[in-house]
Design a protein around this motif. Structure first.
Motif, PDB file in Angstrom:
ATOM      1  N   SER A   1      34.928 -18.221 -17.787  1.00 51.74           N
ATOM      2  CA  SER A   1      33.763 -17.436 -18.171  1.00 51.74           C
ATOM      3  C   SER A   1      32.538 -18.308 -18.126  1.00 51.74           C
ATOM      4  O   SER A   1      32.618 -19.526 -18.049  1.00 51.74           O
TER       5      SER A   1
ATOM      6  N   HIS B   1      34.443   1.318 -21.142  1.00 54.28           N
ATOM      7  CA  HIS B   1      33.521   0.611 -20.253  1.00 54.28           C
ATOM      8  C   HIS B   1      32.517   1.547 -19.568  1.00 54.28           C
ATOM      9  O   HIS B   1      31.970   1.197 -18.521  1.00 54.28           O
TER      10      HIS B   1
ATOM     11  N   LEU C   1      29.495   2.112 -24.967  1.00 59.14           N
ATOM     12  CA  LEU C   1      28.615   1.061 -24.441  1.00 59.14           C
ATOM     13  C   LEU C   1      27.439   0.794 -25.371  1.00 59.14           C
ATOM     14  O   LEU C   1      26.512   0.080 -25.023  1.00 59.14           O
TER      15      LEU C   1
ATOM     16  N   ASP D   1      29.174  -3.782 -21.196  1.00 56.07           N
ATOM     17  CA  ASP D   1      30.354  -3.771 -20.329  1.00 56.07           C
ATOM     18  C   ASP D   1      30.779  -5.204 -20.020  1.00 56.07           C
ATOM     19  O   ASP D   1      31.948  -5.582 -20.199  1.00 56.07           O
TER      20      ASP D   1
ATOM     21  N   LEU E   1      34.106  -7.599 -21.111  1.00 56.66           N
ATOM     22  CA  LEU E   1      34.977  -8.214 -20.112  1.00 56.66           C
ATOM     23  C   LEU E   1      34.978  -9.739 -20.196  1.00 56.66           C
ATOM     24  O   LEU E   1      35.753 -10.391 -19.493  1.00 56.66           O
TER      25      LEU E   1
ATOM     26  N   VAL F   1      32.573 -11.536 -19.202  1.00 60.31           N
ATOM     27  CA  VAL F   1      31.759 -12.048 -18.099  1.00 60.31           C
ATOM     28  C   VAL F   1      30.424 -12.560 -18.650  1.00 60.31           C
ATOM     29  O   VAL F   1      29.926 -13.601 -18.247  1.00 60.31           O
TER      30      VAL F   1
ATOM     31  N   ARG G   1      28.869  -5.337  -9.216  1.00 63.80           N
ATOM     32  CA  ARG G   1      30.114  -4.735  -9.710  1.00 63.80           C
ATOM     33  C   ARG G   1      31.321  -5.285  -8.955  1.00 63.80           C
ATOM     34  O   ARG G   1      32.401  -4.713  -9.042  1.00 63.80           O
TER      35      ARG G   1
ATOM     36  N   GLU H   1      34.607  -6.591  -7.942  1.00 61.57           N
ATOM     37  CA  GLU H   1      35.803  -6.581  -8.790  1.00 61.57           C
ATOM     38  C   GLU H   1      36.219  -7.989  -9.203  1.00 61.57           C
ATOM     39  O   GLU H   1      36.760  -8.184 -10.281  1.00 61.57           O
ATOM     40  N   TYR H   2      35.970  -8.931  -8.330  1.00 65.37           N
ATOM     41  CA  TYR H   2      36.391 -10.303  -8.620  1.00 65.37           C
ATOM     42  C   TYR H   2      35.415 -10.990  -9.587  1.00 65.37           C
ATOM     43  O   TYR H   2      35.770 -11.959 -10.242  1.00 65.37           O
TER      44      TYR H   2
ATOM     45  N   ARG I   1      34.012  -9.152 -12.010  1.00 65.57           N
ATOM     46  CA  ARG I   1      34.257  -8.460 -13.278  1.00 65.57           C
ATOM     47  C   ARG I   1      35.481  -8.985 -14.020  1.00 65.57           C
ATOM     48  O   ARG I   1      35.562  -8.852 -15.234  1.00 65.57           O
ATOM     49  N   GLU I   2      36.446  -9.491 -13.292  1.00 63.40           N
ATOM     50  CA  GLU I   2      37.713  -9.885 -13.927  1.00 63.40           C
ATOM     51  C   GLU I   2      37.732 -11.403 -14.003  1.00 63.40           C
ATOM     52  O   GLU I   2      37.763 -12.079 -12.970  1.00 63.40           O
TER      53      GLU I   2
ATOM     54  N   ARG J   1      29.933 -16.170 -11.281  1.00 65.33           N
ATOM     55  CA  ARG J   1      30.271 -16.235 -12.707  1.00 65.33           C
ATOM     56  C   ARG J   1      30.418 -17.668 -13.172  1.00 65.33           C
ATOM     57  O   ARG J   1      29.912 -18.062 -14.223  1.00 65.33           O
TER      58      ARG J   1
ATOM     59  N   ALA K   1      36.612 -12.992  -3.226  1.00 63.66           N
ATOM     60  CA  ALA K   1      36.358 -11.775  -2.449  1.00 63.66           C
ATOM     61  C   ALA K   1      36.336 -12.020  -0.940  1.00 63.66           C
ATOM     62  O   ALA K   1      36.686 -11.137  -0.166  1.00 63.66           O
TER      63      ALA K   1
ATOM     64  N   GLN L   1      33.897  -3.085  -0.605  1.00 61.70           N
ATOM     65  CA  GLN L   1      32.578  -2.702  -1.122  1.00 61.70           C
ATOM     66  C   GLN L   1      31.560  -3.846  -0.968  1.00 61.70           C
ATOM     67  O   GLN L   1      30.437  -3.739  -1.452  1.00 61.70           O
TER      68      GLN L   1
ATOM     69  N   ALA M   1      29.329   7.340  -8.307  1.00 57.81           N
ATOM     70  CA  ALA M   1      29.964   6.268  -7.550  1.00 57.81           C
ATOM     71  C   ALA M   1      28.861   5.415  -6.955  1.00 57.81           C
ATOM     72  O   ALA M   1      27.742   5.895  -6.700  1.00 57.81           O
ATOM     73  N   PHE M   2      29.174   4.160  -6.724  1.00 58.93           N
ATOM     74  CA  PHE M   2      28.198   3.279  -6.102  1.00 58.93           C
ATOM     75  C   PHE M   2      28.093   3.607  -4.623  1.00 58.93           C
ATOM     76  O   PHE M   2      29.014   4.161  -4.027  1.00 58.93           O
TER      77      PHE M   2
ATOM     78  N   GLN N   1      41.663 -12.670 -25.733  1.00 53.46           N
ATOM     79  CA  GLN N   1      40.939 -13.255 -24.593  1.00 53.46           C
ATOM     80  C   GLN N   1      40.955 -14.777 -24.628  1.00 53.46           C
ATOM     81  O   GLN N   1      40.738 -15.423 -23.612  1.00 53.46           O
TER      82      GLN N   1
ATOM     83  N   ARG O   1      47.239 -11.654  -1.172  1.00 53.48           N
ATOM     84  CA  ARG O   1      47.477 -13.088  -1.346  1.00 53.48           C
ATOM     85  C   ARG O   1      48.194 -13.367  -2.666  1.00 53.48           C
ATOM     86  O   ARG O   1      49.008 -14.272  -2.768  1.00 53.48           O
TER      87      ARG O   1
ATOM     88  N   VAL P   1      43.360  -5.143  -7.754  1.00 55.70           N
ATOM     89  CA  VAL P   1      41.955  -5.543  -7.712  1.00 55.70           C
ATOM     90  C   VAL P   1      41.057  -4.536  -8.428  1.00 55.70           C
ATOM     91  O   VAL P   1      40.231  -4.903  -9.250  1.00 55.70           O
TER      92      VAL P   1
ATOM     93  N   ARG Q   1      40.952  -2.351 -10.997  1.00 54.24           N
ATOM     94  CA  ARG Q   1      41.758  -1.939 -12.133  1.00 54.24           C
ATOM     95  C   ARG Q   1      40.995  -1.127 -13.165  1.00 54.24           C
ATOM     96  O   ARG Q   1      41.210  -1.293 -14.364  1.00 54.24           O
TER      97      ARG Q   1
ATOM     98  N   GLN R   1      35.895   2.582 -12.625  1.00 51.57           N
ATOM     99  CA  GLN R   1      34.732   2.339 -11.781  1.00 51.57           C
ATOM    100  C   GLN R   1      35.174   2.249 -10.328  1.00 51.57           C
ATOM    101  O   GLN R   1      34.515   2.756  -9.428  1.00 51.57           O
ATOM    102  N   ASP R   2      36.277   1.591 -10.104  1.00 51.47           N
ATOM    103  CA  ASP R   2      36.691   1.306  -8.729  1.00 51.47           C
ATOM    104  C   ASP R   2      37.932   2.070  -8.291  1.00 51.47           C
ATOM    105  O   ASP R   2      38.197   2.178  -7.098  1.00 51.47           O
TER     106      ASP R   2
ATOM    107  N   LEU S   1      38.915   5.438  -7.877  1.00 48.07           N
ATOM    108  CA  LEU S   1      38.184   6.699  -7.922  1.00 48.07           C
ATOM    109  C   LEU S   1      39.123   7.891  -8.033  1.00 48.07           C
ATOM    110  O   LEU S   1      40.133   7.964  -7.332  1.00 48.07           O
TER     111      LEU S   1
END
Lengths: 206, 340, 759
Positions: A23, A91, A110, B45, B49, B51, B129, B131-132, B134-135, B143, B151, B158, B249-250, C125, C680, C685, C687, C690-691, C693
């Protein structure tokens, strides 16, 4: 150029990034001066202090003592005991937690509860009148079978009321678009649209 | 989420003063201990997470300056207070009339609830946004600088085809920003070093080899207003957003277009592209390609080719190059055909 | 009458509003995580970030330092409980905390428990794992993927069905197609988050968790915890969407129960949306090869369906939809084969229409291709190949109204106005395409118990350990009691979702309405018999009438000749206040031990292709219009019509809603839904919502459901065919067919997105 360790054998080892979450905090720069260090100490002394939060929920005043991290959603559910408002993603991606804050529909997941100090919050529990008569939107949802499992329903109903208040329910196309922030996995969408049309016409007296 | 101290400054100078006390000059706003919050739709958000990990949140919603909450329309243009909510701006009659591209870009973003919450300034500063990103268990140069990018060789459907670097291919997902950059908007900011104006085109930084530096802002700087200079012909403008579902949606690709037409011929075109680039993306080559041309499918296509001449794609996002072009062609033709 | 409440046709019940509707619109319907629980502690999961290897070290110091932290349950803490079992009630055999082996991405490595939700999340976390990582196998084409024959690996798939000599017939066929199809990984994503709340009262364990299987879970959880099932109670009064995801119990439940025991207080763990992708089940990706041989007259002579399915290394999860596709049409010869591909993934599980959704998608897309190849209307092509008996065992269908469905749906859709030429239909910048496909779902039922109580003042209580997952089963069970006992629906109270109630089977496989209603029917009829005896005995108001001639209506028992007696008066005469009947229903063909197995959480399914006398399926036909922008190629579905025949319809309102929801699921599966696996690392990915849909309101426009009347007494006493999973079978193929019609692009890999159409 930076290496891309995820795709190359060289660079940072895969092992090291997998040892835990990476992080921004891990790499946050140290505070520059002694004064800053003092500030930091001051921060830490207050970090976990509970804060007093006053809310009016469905017309009733509440004085809560909360962790600053507590979302409005968790405050409603875990601290006030109003579990009608639902957590579907936490979220801002599903709309199940929609409530009205000062008359506007928002996502309670949120919103930190502390940011709503002094606000008027309306949840699904606050819609029916005290004699048990349902709000026209609630009745319309029943009439049009606008739900199946019922889990997203409180959020749908609050969003629908907000949608009409905003003036975004003038046509079925508008309703579909402006209700798209509320996911119904059972997919009662056509029935939800029909319910909103009915409630809109009733509340407008047409 | 890490714990944080919550503060509610009363005015801009107080907010700046607190931020200044708890941040350093070289600190990025997204990585600072003290961070501003308005709508919270992006920051909350990312805090959940892990982040974003501020230990102090400065809530801007109690700032007393009325201008922060106002939309002012004058002969000079439109001035949006930073705390105006997206939904309010999208519904504003004069905004809709004078700059449909702005109203469209806001209306087609996110959901009704999020638009009620999110401030305009927060919206333009929204973070990718990816995904990599965000997590937190994935490596991510944005990050954690130097940790790598998962990615590039990962699932990157995306991701950006314009403005990417070897360090980052994360897309800037905002919509409003495309309208602003097309219309040469200016951002007003206040920080401990005073107030300044930042041309919108300079607000966001290309990732290059420092993708963690996302904007030109200092950690104690607050955006106070967004100004869009008056352009009479911006009435002929629109925002076209192509996505996997009809709403919420984006963008896979989007185009903000404003046209000054002389009959069929283009006196001036303003074009920005969304969903395909790492930052809000002004397509000046495409604008130049249309200059003084008759706007038809052929010239629109030539402009689209120019816009994507430098596009670079990866395993899953190659379709975005063609989609981006076609989105622009369609946006140009639809804008041409607007009745204004 | 509005669209939500279709006028009942023959053999169709009234569109009564849901009896729990008021609770649902007022926020008073309590889902498991809503149930008030005193002195609760909050749990949060920490999950693995690798898919294969071992946890070498777990650093808990930072987590333990979080103020308010109460406990961390991790390796070693589950040693005294049994590992989970894969099967009817268990999602996987992987006991994530039983050893340090990591089998898949997102595997539970610890549960942090704290005084507050915020502290628990923070602590979870902060838990740091160090791994000894091995290169994982993600999916079909990944290094290390192991392919094995599915037949015999799982009781769900004993053998690959076949008939006749496919090879010879295919070789001889004048027209042939040979095509490959695929469907992606999908996650159910019910809007209710997965959660477990557990607390102990002495030896009694009470669990609040959304489940489709209270009885099965009670037994399985007791086995894991080595306690008497009588000491476990599972409560799930309302379930916020399930779609199969809440059928099998996952390892979390026992972990939370152990945490509650250690702390001596209730623990609630609500899994995050992201964590659910790895800790719950999902629909694994599938691949298909279909070969069809036909004469120029359109008669199919040869059909082969080969399927490949991903599963975990730990468990052989199989869906094998070839059982249904192999029986769909009059093929002449049939060859099928199903393979499993083992990868380092969590164990897949049932997802709405588990076998049929992927397999029928492939079949129906192939049928459309064949119709195009033959130059034949796709509806006509299916009509020509309509079977008299199913081709595998040559058994009749108990009922089959597919052609009626096609005719009614085609009519409502305006199929006749379709120009069959590819790309011929346009509306401005939009290419218009129209397509159709068949829906099929096996009709099964399982043993089920129910208790019904009728009091002298006409109140009815129905108790059945089934589950209201949104299907309306609570309403139709009440409706059945209301109809049989002649009392108004508002006098009927229905209790479900509690393992202390009479057991019902898992609410899966579209068996609930048939099984529950058959049991309720039986209990009601026992009450009727008692009251009838009371009313017709010598000297009683209806003396001389025969039991079977009596009707129960409007609070009265009515004899054939018109004489009647108020039920309350009969109660008075009988000098009882209430009649309570406990009924156990076992479907035709049930084994002698079937009821015992019901109580043991192992319900036998009967029907579908299992029965000797006939095969039992529900059918439907779906027609879809798509519009595709000529520049940007996004696909929209402005119109969809489905006609379905499913035996007795208990309630046209809830039936229509389920079918409608299914059709929208089908649209989502056609155009949107896919969990992306990073090849890999064998990690998910996208999860979150948002993604990942799923359809939103604006995606759905004109949708019509037609309930085609059908009578089938062979399926079960209630005459009901399940339809919760019927609606989303075939939809994706209908969309693919329409996309082809609009563009000439035959898309064989789902989801169909701009990517594939823009090239």
């Amino acid at each position: 150029m930076l290496k891309n360790p995820a795709s190359s054998a060289t660079g940072l080892s895969r092992r090291s990034f997998m040892t835990g979450t990476v992080s921004a905090a891990a790499a946050a720069p140290l505070l520059a001066s002694a004064a800053k260090a003092e500030e930091a100490a001051a921060v830490h002394s207050r970090l976990r202090e509970a804060v007093a939060v006053s809310l009016r929920i469905n017309g009733q005043p509440y004085a809560l003592s909360l962790d600053t991290r507590t979302s409005l959603l968790d405050a409603l559910r875990d601290h006030v005991g109003l579990t009608g408002t639902k957590k579907g993603c936490d979220h801002g991606q599903c709309g199940a937690c929609t409530v009205l804050v000062d008359g506007k529909r928002v996502l309670s997941c949120l919103s930190f509860a502390v940011m709503n100090q002094g606000s008027e919050v309306t949840t699904v529990e606050g819609l029916a009148s005290s004699d048990g008569k349902l709000h026209p939107m609630q009745q319309a949802f029943i009439d049009h079978d606008a739900f199946q499992c019922g889990y997203c329903t409180p959020g749908q109903i609050m969003s629908a009321i907000g949608c009409i208040n905003e003036g975004h329910a003038n046509s079925e196309d508008d309703i579909r678009e402006f209700m798209s922030g509320n996911i119904c996995r059972c997919a009662a969408y056509p029935n939800i649209v029909a319910a909103i049309v009915q409630a809109r016409d009733q509340t407008r007296g047409t | 989420m890490r714990p944080f101290v919550y503060e509610q400054p009363n005015d801009i100078s107080a907010a700046v003063a607190i931020a200044s006390r708890f941040t350093t000059d070289d600190e990025q706003p997204t990585r600072a201990n003290a961070q501003f919050i308005a709508g919270g739709t992006n920051l909350a958000d990312y805090m959940k997470l892990g982040v974003a990990v501020p230990n102090r949140l400065l809530d801007l919603n109690r700032l007393e300056e009325p201008a922060l909450r106002q939309i002012r329309v004058s002969d000079d243009g439109i001035r949006f207070g930073a705390l105006v909510r997206m939904g309010e701006a999208a519904d504003h009659a004069e905004v809709k009339r004078r700059c449909p591209v702005i109203a469209d870009s806001l209306r087609l973003a996110a959901s009704g609830q999020i638009r009620n919450m999110a401030s305009l300034a927060g919206n333009i500063l929204q973070r990718t946004r990816c995904e990599y990103f965000r997590e937190t268990s994935w490596p991510c140069n944005k990050r954690v600088p130097g940790s790598g990018c998962a990615a590039m060789e990962g699932f990157n459907r995306q991701h950006a085809v314009l403005g990417a670097s070897d360090a980052c291919i994360a897309t800037y997902h905002g919509d409003f920003a495309q309208a602003l950059i097309a219309l040469d908007a200016v951002v007003r900011a206040e920080g401990s070093r005073g107030a300044r104006k930042v041309p919108f085109a300079r607000l966001h930084r290309l990732p290059r080899d420092t993708p963690h530096i996302e904007t030109d802002l200092a950690a104690d700087e607050i955006i106070t207003a967004i100004e869009v200079p008056a352009v009479a012909w911006a009435r002929r403008s629109r925002y076209l957003k192509i996505r996997d579902r009809e709403s919420y949606a984006f963008a896979l690709a989007s185009a903000a277009v404003a046209l000054d037409l002389d009959g069929d011929s283009v006196r001036e075109a303003r074009i920005a592209l969304g969903g395909v680039a790492t930052v809000p993306w002004r397509a000046r080559a495409a604008e130049a390609a249309l200059q003084d041309k008759k706007l038809d499918e052929a010239s629109a296509d030539a402009a689209a080719q120019a816009a994507f001449a430098d596009a670079e794609s990866r395993q899953h996002n190659a379709f975005k190059v063609e989609l981006g072009k076609r989105t622009l062609v369609r946006a140009l033709l639809e804008t041409r055909d607007m009745k204004v | 009458m509005d669209a939500a409440a279709p006028k009942p046709g023959e053999n169709q019940g009234e569109p009564l509003p849901r009896i729990d509707a008021r609770l649902k619109v007022t926020g008073q319907a309590h889902y498991p995580a809503d149930l008030p629980t005193a002195n609760i502690a909050y749990g949060a999961l920490s999950t693995s970030s690798i898919a294969r290897g071992r946890v070498t070290k777990l650093r808990l110091d930072d987590a333990r330092a979080v103020p308010g932290l109460l406990d961390i349950v991790t390796y070693g803490d589950m040693d005294k409980v049994e590992k989970p079992k894969f099967g009817n009630s268990g999602a996987t055999s992987i006991g994530p905390l039983h050893d340090r082996t990591i089998f898949h991405d997102g595997q539970i490595i610890a549960l942090a428990v704290a005084e507050t939700f915020e502290a628990a999340e923070e602590a979870a976390q902060l838990i740091r794992a160090e791994y000894e990582e091995e290169k994982p196998t993600a999916s079909f084409d990944s290094p290390g993927a192991k392919t094995v024959d599915a037949a015999g690996k799982n009781p769900m798939h004993k053998e690959d069905v076949k008939a006749g000599n496919f090879d010879a017939a295919y070789a001889a066929a004048p027209v042939r197609i040979d095509a490959r199809y695929s469907t992606p990984t999908q996650h159910h994503n019910p809007i209710e988050l997965f959660s477990t709340t557990a607390f102990w009262q002495g030896d009694q364990l009470i669990v609040h968790e959304p489940t489709q299987n209270v009885t099965g879970w009670k037994v399985e959880l007791a086995r894991q915890l080595k306690i008497d099932p009588a000491n476990v109670r599972i409560l799930s009064p309302f379930i916020g969407g399930a779609f199969g995801s809440k059928g099998p119990m996952t390892p979390r439940t026992a972990i939370v129960a152990v945490a509650a025991k250690r702390l001596g207080r209730p623990v609630r763990c609500v899994t995050s949306r992201m964590q659910a992708f790895g800790t719950q089940t999902y629909r694994a990706e599938t691949r298909h090869r279909i070969r069809i041989g036909a004469g120029r007259d359109g008669r199919i002579t040869a059909f082969a369906h080969e399927g490949w399915e991903v599963t975990s290394r730990a468990d052989a999860y199989v869906v094998a939809g070839t059982s249904a596709t192999g029986r769909m049409y009059d093929y002449g010869s049939v060859l099928t084969h199903v393979s499993l591909v083992e990868a380092d993934r969590n164990t897949p599980g049932y997802m709405r229409s588990p076998p049929e959704t992927p397999y029928v998608y492939a079949l129906e897309n192939a049928m459309d291709e064949m119709a195009v190849t033959l130059g034949m209307d796709p509806v006509e092509f299916r009509r020509i190949n309509e079977p008299k008996v199913e081709p595998i065992g040559k058994k009749p269908f108990s009922s089959r109204s597919l052609i009626q469905c096609y005719d009614q749906a085609a009519d409502a859709f305006g199929w006749a106005k379709r120009d069959p030429k590819v790309g011929a239909m346009r509306d401005g910048d939009w290419l218009v395409g129209m397509g159709c496909a068949t829906a099929i779902y096996p009709t099964a039922a399982a043993p089920c118990a129910a208790r019904v109580r009728l009091t002298s003042d006409g109140d009815v209580r129905v108790q059945c350990g089934s589950h209201e997952i949104g299907t309306g089963v609570r309403t139709v069970a009440g409706q059945m009691a209301s109809e049989r006992l002649g009392v108004p629906i508002d006098k009927v109270n229905v209790e479900m979702g509690d393992s202390s109630l009479p057991p019902a089977p898992v609410s899966g496989g579209s068996i609930s309405t048939a099984s529950v209603c058959s049991a309720v029917l039986k209990a009601c009829d026992a009450i009727r018999t008692k009251l009838s005896v009371g009313a017709t005995a010598e000297g009683r108001p209806l003396a001389g009438s025969h039991n079977e001639e009596l009707d129960f209506a409007d609070g009265k028992i009515v004899a054939k000749g018109g004489a009647s007696a108020k039920i309350e008066d009969v109660f008075k005469i009988m000098q009882v206040g209430a009649i309570d009947e406990y009924a156990e229903f076992a479907p035709k063909g049930a084994t002698p031990g079937a009821l015992k197995k019901l109580y043991a959480g192992q319900p036998e399914f009967h029907g579908g292709d299992h029965d000797e006398d006939s095969v039992k399926y529900a059918f439907g036909a779906e027609f879809v219009e798509v519009r595709i922008n000529r520049y940007t190629r996004e696909i929209r579905v402005p119109r969809i019509v489905g006609a379905f025949a499913a035996g007795r319809i208990m309630n046209t309102r809830t039936a229509r809603s389920q079918l409608m929801g299914g059709m929208i699921w089908g649209i989502g599966q056609a155009l949107q839904e896919a969990t992306e696996v990073d090849g890999r690392y064998a990690r998910y990915v996208n999860r979150d919502l948002q993604d990942y849909l799923v359809p939103v309101n604006a995606d759905i426009r004109d949708l019509q459901v037609i309930l085609v009347p059908e009578v089938d007494h062979a399926v079960n006493p209630a005459g009901v065919k399940g339809l919760g999973e019927l609606g989303n079978v075939g939809t994706a193929a209908a969309v693919a067919s329409a996309v082809y019609h609009a563009t000439g692009n035959r898309i064989r890999d789902l989801p169909i997105r701009i990517d594939q159409l823009i090239a």
